[in-house]
Scaffold this active site. Structure first.
Site, PDB file in Angstrom:
ATOM      1  N   PRO A 217      47.917  81.871  90.697  1.00  0.00           N
ATOM      2  CA  PRO A 217      47.691  83.326  90.582  1.00  0.00           C
ATOM      3  C   PRO A 217      46.360  83.824  91.148  1.00  0.00           C
ATOM      4  O   PRO A 217      46.132  85.021  91.212  1.00  0.00           O
ATOM      5  CB  PRO A 217      47.753  83.564  89.075  1.00  0.00           C
ATOM      6  N   GLY A 218      45.450  82.929  91.542  1.00  0.00           N
ATOM      7  CA  GLY A 218      44.279  83.420  92.266  1.00  0.00           C
ATOM      8  C   GLY A 218      42.919  83.090  91.681  1.00  0.00           C
ATOM      9  O   GLY A 218      41.923  83.700  92.051  1.00  0.00           O
ATOM     10  N   GLY A 219      42.859  82.104  90.784  1.00  0.00           N
ATOM     11  CA  GLY A 219      41.559  81.737  90.203  1.00  0.00           C
ATOM     12  C   GLY A 219      40.566  81.272  91.272  1.00  0.00           C
ATOM     13  O   GLY A 219      39.407  81.707  91.297  1.00  0.00           O
ATOM     14  N   ASP A 235      50.525  81.861  99.445  1.00  0.00           N
ATOM     15  CA  ASP A 235      51.370  81.364  98.342  1.00  0.00           C
ATOM     16  C   ASP A 235      52.644  82.190  98.315  1.00  0.00           C
ATOM     17  O   ASP A 235      52.584  83.410  98.424  1.00  0.00           O
ATOM     18  CB  ASP A 235      50.620  81.495  96.989  1.00  0.00           C
ATOM     19  N   ASP A 272      45.111  73.703  96.148  1.00  0.00           N
ATOM     20  CA  ASP A 272      45.305  73.308  94.753  1.00  0.00           C
ATOM     21  C   ASP A 272      46.793  73.374  94.420  1.00  0.00           C
ATOM     22  O   ASP A 272      47.183  73.889  93.386  1.00  0.00           O
ATOM     23  CB  ASP A 272      44.482  74.265  93.862  1.00  0.00           C
ATOM     24  N   LYS A 302      47.367  65.483  93.103  1.00  0.00           N
ATOM     25  CA  LYS A 302      48.130  65.204  91.880  1.00  0.00           C
ATOM     26  C   LYS A 302      48.442  63.711  91.821  1.00  0.00           C
ATOM     27  O   LYS A 302      48.865  63.127  92.822  1.00  0.00           O
ATOM     28  CB  LYS A 302      49.427  66.020  91.918  1.00  0.00           C
TER      29      LYS A 302
HETATM   30  C1  LIG Z   1      48.364  75.123  90.358  1.00  0.00           C
HETATM   31  S1  LIG Z   1      48.849  76.536  91.227  1.00  0.00           S
HETATM   32  C2  LIG Z   1      47.371  77.045  92.007  1.00  0.00           C
HETATM   33  C3  LIG Z   1      46.372  77.687  91.087  1.00  0.00           C
HETATM   34  C4  LIG Z   1      45.256  78.366  91.827  1.00  0.00           C
HETATM   35  N1  LIG Z   1      44.351  77.441  92.479  1.00  0.00           N
HETATM   36  C5  LIG Z   1      44.424  79.261  90.931  1.00  0.00           C
HETATM   37  O1  LIG Z   1      43.219  79.067  90.832  1.00  0.00           O
HETATM   38  O2  LIG Z   1      44.963  80.197  90.336  1.00  0.00           O
HETATM   39  C6  LIG Z   1      49.803  75.883  92.545  1.00  0.00           C
HETATM   40  C7  LIG Z   1      50.351  76.922  93.493  1.00  0.00           C
HETATM   41  O3  LIG Z   1      50.799  76.264  94.679  1.00  0.00           O
HETATM   42  C8  LIG Z   1      51.844  77.046  95.215  1.00  0.00           C
HETATM   43  N2  LIG Z   1      52.602  76.305  96.233  1.00  0.00           N
HETATM   44  C9  LIG Z   1      53.428  75.238  96.049  1.00  0.00           C
HETATM   45  N3  LIG Z   1      53.971  74.880  97.229  1.00  0.00           N
HETATM   46  C10 LIG Z   1      53.473  75.731  98.184  1.00  0.00           C
HETATM   47  C11 LIG Z   1      53.653  75.869  99.589  1.00  0.00           C
HETATM   48  N4  LIG Z   1      54.475  75.071 100.262  1.00  0.00           N
HETATM   49  N5  LIG Z   1      52.969  76.833 100.232  1.00  0.00           N
HETATM   50  C12 LIG Z   1      52.115  77.630  99.562  1.00  0.00           C
HETATM   51  N6  LIG Z   1      51.925  77.555  98.226  1.00  0.00           N
HETATM   52  C13 LIG Z   1      52.585  76.626  97.543  1.00  0.00           C
HETATM   53  C14 LIG Z   1      52.659  77.413  93.977  1.00  0.00           C
HETATM   54  O4  LIG Z   1      53.450  78.561  94.252  1.00  0.00           O
HETATM   55  C15 LIG Z   1      51.570  77.674  92.946  1.00  0.00           C
HETATM   56  O5  LIG Z   1      51.282  79.042  92.842  1.00  0.00           O
END
Ligand SMILES: C[S@@+](CC[C@H](N)C(=O)[O-])C[C@H]1O[C@@H](n2cnc3c(N)ncnc32)[C@H](O)[C@@H]1O
Length: 345
Positions: A217-219, A235, A272, A302
């Site tokens: 969500p954008g942290g 994303d 991330d 991960k």
């Molecule tokens: C753990 S969250 C990221 C949290 C983010 N760093 C924050 O601070 O809010 C992982 C994100 O990776 C995105 N994601 C997964 N596969 C993706 C892809 N192929 N391209 C872009 N985003 C992807 C997911 O939609 C998810 O929103």
């Protein structure tokens, strides 16, 4: 006549569940003869290595284990009767706790669960502070200490050690680095990027333009924007509405496999995604043309199959030769993951 081997003892701390990995890394750093015993299962352990304290510390600092979050030397192992007064007594007498007058010292006290809740770490710290201040005219501080006095308490033993903050890997007690949650904070994930900044000695405000892959969500995006960095966030999921109007933000609501940029557009790439490491590696590799040479990449890895060392080797192999690993670390804010810091060649 054979020379007697010198040993030194430390307490190591890893994130819960990762103590075995930290021990494996320590075992590889020292010859046979390294011994472990746990204080808190799969998290906090005593380790004794066949090297003098200074040499052992240097080796651990030079080749810092990924899963070792904190270490503290054990200069004395004292029989303890379980009272706060006894700790003040040790501090008032023990030779191992000698300090120069005027030294700024921070006392960090931790304990096992078996030490009853009647013994508060704060009260122990206060008793030791007072005894040391009285004995040496040393100055108790919380931050920017010259030395840290670490005390680890079990039911019947107090393990104490005096070290410089940089010798403990973290100047936070047990490496448990805490950030204050802000009003309206977009996600807790922000703490990971904040901690990475300290751990890797970075300053995000020095960057001009960042690509955030898997940003929702954008942290992470919000932290970089706060530091004055222009951010392109990618994303398929939505970013928090509070960020969308930010003048420095470009949001592409897409899969990162479908975006294209000009070459060398960014000097910072952060990722991330909670995703399979191999797939993520492929995706990042395909976007590396957009990162300037000399640029930085911060990537969360991960740990999927409980084979962390192999997983790190595979990802760094997949991203080579463009990205060179500078440091990999399991941060206090990482769960089943590691954070990797790379530089683009
Ligand atoms: C753990 S969250 C990221 C949290 C983010 N760093 C924050 O601070 O809010 C992982 C994100 O990776 C995105 N994601 C997964 N596969 C993706 C892809 N192929 N391209 C872009 N985003 C992807 C997911 O939609 C998810 O929103």
């Amino acid at each position: 006549m054979t020379e007697e081997t010198v040993y030194s003892t430390f307490i190591g701390t890893a994130n819960h569940g990762f103590g075995q990995h930290a021990q494996e890394e320590i075992r590889r750093l020292f010859e046979a003869g390294t011994r472990f015993s746990h204080l808190v299962p799969s998290e906090i352990f005593l380790f004794m290595v066949p090297a003098g304290r200074q040499e052992a510390t240097q080796r651990l600092l030079d080749r810092e284990p990924m899963f070792l979050r904190h270490m503290q030397p054990v200069d004395a192992e004292l029989e303890w009767d379980g009272t706060v007064e006894a700790l003040g007594g040790f501090a008032a007498q023990k030779r191992e706790l000698e300090l120069q007058a005027g030294t700024k010292f921070a006392v960090q006290v931790r304990k096992t669960e078996q030490v009853g809740s009647g013994i508060a770490a704060g009260a122990c710290k206060q008793a030791i502070d007072e005894a040391l201040a009285g004995r040496y005219e040393a100055i108790p501080v919380v931050k920017d200490a010259d030395v840290i006095l670490s005390v680890f308490l079990t039911e019947d033993t107090a393990y104490v050690g005096v070290s410089k903050p940089e010798q403990n890997l973290s100047d936070w007690s047990g490496g448990a680095i805490r950030f204050r949650k802000e009003e309206g904070q977009v996600s807790r994930a922000k703490f990971k990027l904040l901690e990475a900044e300290r751990t890797f000695g970075l300053d995000y405000s020095q960057y001009r333009s960042a690509l955030d892959i898997g940003a929702a969500p954008g942290g992470w995006t919000s932290l970089l924007l706060e530091r004055g960095v222009k951010v392109t966030a990618v994303d398929p999921a939505k970013l928090d509405a509070s960020l969308l109007r930010h003048p420095q933000l470009t949001f592409l609501q897409k899969n990162a496999a479908e975006v294209r940029f000009k070459e060398q557009s960014f000097d910072l790439l952060v990722c991330d995604m909670s995703w399979s490491p191999r797939q993520m590696g492929k995706l990042i590799k395909g976007l590396l043309y957009s990162l300037q040479s000399g640029g930085t990449a911060i990537i969360t890895l991960k740990l999927m199959h409980k084979k962390p060392f192999q997983t790190v080797r595979e990802l760094t192999g997949d991203l080579a030769p463009e990205l060179a690993l500078q440091k990999a670390k399991q941060l206090f804010h990482n769960r089943e993951e590691l954070t990797l810091f790379f530089i683009k060649s």
